[in-house]
Design a protein around this motif. Structure first.
Motif, mmCIF file in Angstrom:
data_model
loop_
_atom_site.group_PDB
_atom_site.id
_atom_site.type_symbol
_atom_site.label_atom_id
_atom_site.label_comp_id
_atom_site.label_asym_id
_atom_site.label_seq_id
_atom_site.Cartn_x
_atom_site.Cartn_y
_atom_site.Cartn_z
ATOM 1 N N GLN A 1 -9.804 3.400 -5.137
ATOM 2 C CA GLN A 1 -10.473 3.821 -5.493
ATOM 3 C C GLN A 1 -11.117 5.210 -4.309
ATOM 4 N N HIS A 2 -11.001 4.681 -3.460
ATOM 5 C CA HIS A 2 -10.578 5.467 -1.500
ATOM 6 C C HIS A 2 -9.162 6.614 -2.584
ATOM 7 N N LEU A 3 -8.071 5.685 -2.885
ATOM 8 C CA LEU A 3 -7.253 6.713 -2.852
ATOM 9 C C LEU A 3 -7.584 7.894 -3.997
ATOM 10 N N TYR B 1 -10.340 9.062 -5.100
ATOM 11 C CA TYR B 1 -11.040 9.358 -4.535
ATOM 12 C C TYR B 1 -10.334 10.698 -3.632
ATOM 13 N N SER B 2 -9.358 10.375 -3.101
ATOM 14 C CA SER B 2 -8.218 11.518 -2.267
ATOM 15 C C SER B 2 -7.422 12.294 -2.771
ATOM 16 N N SER C 1 -15.486 -3.264 1.841
ATOM 17 C CA SER C 1 -14.695 -1.728 2.537
ATOM 18 C C SER C 1 -13.047 -2.302 2.074
ATOM 19 N N ARG C 2 -12.596 -3.212 1.978
ATOM 20 C CA ARG C 2 -10.913 -3.289 2.067
ATOM 21 C C ARG C 2 -10.120 -4.943 0.985
ATOM 22 N N SER D 1 -11.509 -1.838 -3.089
ATOM 23 C CA SER D 1 -11.946 -0.501 -2.850
ATOM 24 C C SER D 1 -11.458 0.662 -2.627
ATOM 25 N N LEU D 2 -9.718 -0.165 -2.564
ATOM 26 C CA LEU D 2 -8.117 0.614 -1.415
ATOM 27 C C LEU D 2 -8.327 1.935 -2.693
ATOM 28 N N GLU E 1 0.700 -1.107 0.221
ATOM 29 C CA GLU E 1 0.386 -0.123 0.026
ATOM 30 C C GLU E 1 0.757 1.636 -0.091
#
Length: 220
Positions: free
Chosen positions: A211-213, A215-216, A203-204, A208-209, A96
């Protein structure tokens, strides 16, 4: 391979790049399977040009602009093995941490993460992320590449260090790295699969991880 040696596309770079880099291209060209673990970078065969360029520019090596561009071009040429008629399978486990280091800035990193999603759509490409929360493993162990070739007869491990590139061929050592990769894969998040509906994603999991990054990384 000894009969073919020196006859590939990589020979055009002999006067520009060091021999270990050319050896890697030759090994990849003959590979049946590639198993890559990276802790701080996206694997070379999954990098976009701007990301690669940013890595080279941040290194301490002194290169002219033309030399740098040739090195970038070489890495892009290496990636063609994934789109050839009979590509090797690629299984990449990426820590990660590598997804947080913004080589080239926010815009480049966003393009790089989107490129990972596109590459994972290929049936022979598997991408997993090893999260910070993984237990029982050294978070930043030495990156390595397992190159499977000719039904295990020519299996090779490339271990990259800041000082050199080490190629390992001994069966016992190859088996140890094979076991190491299997453990990394079993501990990593489930593989990136953009075809699975969003409602089915944990969620993990890897997608998903990422996509979260993404978004950030959105520009405000």
């Amino acid at each position: 391979m000894s009969e073919e040696s020196g006859k590939g596309w990589w020979t055009a770079y002999r006067q520009v790049l060091p021999q270990p880099v050319l050896d890697l291209a030759e090994l990849e060209a003959a590979a049946d399977a590639l198993h890559s673990y990276e802790s701080l970078f996206i694997p070379g065969v999954l990098q976009i040009a701007d990301y690669t360029r940013a890595i080279f520019m941040s290194s301490q090596s002194e290169r002219s602009t033309s030399e740098l561009e040739r090195a970038v071009q070489f890495r892009m040429e290496r990636q063609k093995i994934l789109t050839q008629e009979r590509p090797p399978t690629l299984h990449a486990v990426i820590h990660e941490a590598a997804l947080h280091v913004r080589f080239g800035g926010t815009a480049v990193m966003r393009k790089q993460l989107l490129y990972l999603i596109r590459m994972a759509e290929m049936p022979h490409v598997t991408i997993q992320v090893l999260p910070f929360t993984a237990e029982g493993l050294s978070a930043f162990s030495t990156p390595f590449l397992l190159i499977g070739s000719h039904g295990a007869a020519l299996d090779t491990v490339l271990v990259e260090t800041p000082a050199s590139s080490l190629y390992v061929h001994e069966r016992e050592a190859v088996d140890k790295y094979t076991t190491r990769f299997a453990r990394l894969s079993s501990t990593a998040l489930t593989p990136l699969d953009a075809k699975v509906p969003a409602s089915a994603h944990d969620s993990r999991d890897t997608l998903s991880l990422i996509q979260h990054l993404l978004y950030s990384l959105q520009e405000i």
